[in-house]
Enzyme design. Structure first.
Site, PDB file in Angstrom:
ATOM      1  CE  LYS A 121      -2.705   2.650   3.024  1.00 30.80           C
ATOM      2  NZ  LYS A 121      -3.194   3.278   4.422  1.00 30.80           N
ATOM      3  CG  ASP A 139      -7.875   3.696   1.448  1.00 30.87           C
ATOM      4  OD1 ASP A 139      -8.756   3.381   0.648  1.00 30.87           O
ATOM      5  OD2 ASP A 139      -8.213   5.053   1.899  1.00 30.87           O
TER       6      ASP A 139
END
Length: 214
Positions: A121, A139
């Site tokens: 991420k 997310d």
């Protein structure tokens, strides 16, 4: 309607509603974005931006972070939560940047994820928002909305990332990250979704189910 047609319509509506969006983490260079993204784990972007406003005045370079006192840095970032691990990772990350990358933030996924505190991420945030490399960032908003829209059935962020990569055109990868975040904050709020106001409701299997249950 095929999944391809559904995705095309969702992308069109998101673009029409939110247009080009920018990264929500304030930064002026790649190492600031890297540090801010490490801080953003289990913390709101708003809180991170408040903290980094002073943090980046105090620590003005990768070297400053690499040489930071652990306890002092912990205190500086305390309000972002998980500050013990975050401080330790930021120092180790910046030490490796100095030792192996001449203080520069790499754009390569494997190189980025070799840094302390950097997972896919965080790496994809840097790759997409600074280097313009097509990357999908999963997310909490992207995870939740992707499931509601029926774009994935997975809960694991890495599996969701690969599911989305298969069905979303590469040229939309960077934009859809921030567009879904914008939509998640404005309309599809986790505890009180405004389904009646949602332009994506006709394509949202989760939203339609919630409306029927009401």
């Amino acid at each position: 309607m095929t999944k391809e047609e559904k995705v095309k319509q969702i992308l069109f509506l998101l673009q029409e509603q939110y247009g080009p969006t920018k990264c929500y983490l304030d930064h002026e260079n790649p190492w600031q974005l890297l540090v801010a993204t490490i801080l953003s784990a289990q913390c709101t972007d708003e809180r991170v931006n408040i903290v980094t406003m002073d943090l980046f005045q105090k620590y003005k370079s990768v070297k400053d972070f690499a040489e930071a006192n652990l306890k002092e840095l912990e205190n500086d970032i305390h309000s972002t939560g998980f500050y013990h691990n975050k401080a330790k990772n930021i120092i180790a990350c910046c030490q490796k940047l100095l030792a192996e990358y001449n203080g520069q933030v790499p754009s390569d996924l494997e190189a980025l994820t070799s840094l302390a505190g950097v997972g896919r991420k965080t790496a994809n945030v840097v790759r997409g928002n600074w280097y313009g490399i097509p990357s999908i960032v999963v997310d909490t908003h992207v995870k939740r909305l992707s499931n509601l829209l029926g774009l994935t059935k997975n809960q694991d962020p890495v599996k969701i990332e690969f599911d989305l990569m298969k069905i979303i055109p590469k040229e939309n990868w960077i934009a859809i990250n921030t567009q879904l975040i914008a939509h998640g904050r404005k309309i599809c709020i986790a505890r009180r979704p405004k389904c009646a106001e949602c332009l994506l409701l006709p394509y949202c299997t989760g939203g339609q189910k919630q409306q029927k249950e009401k």
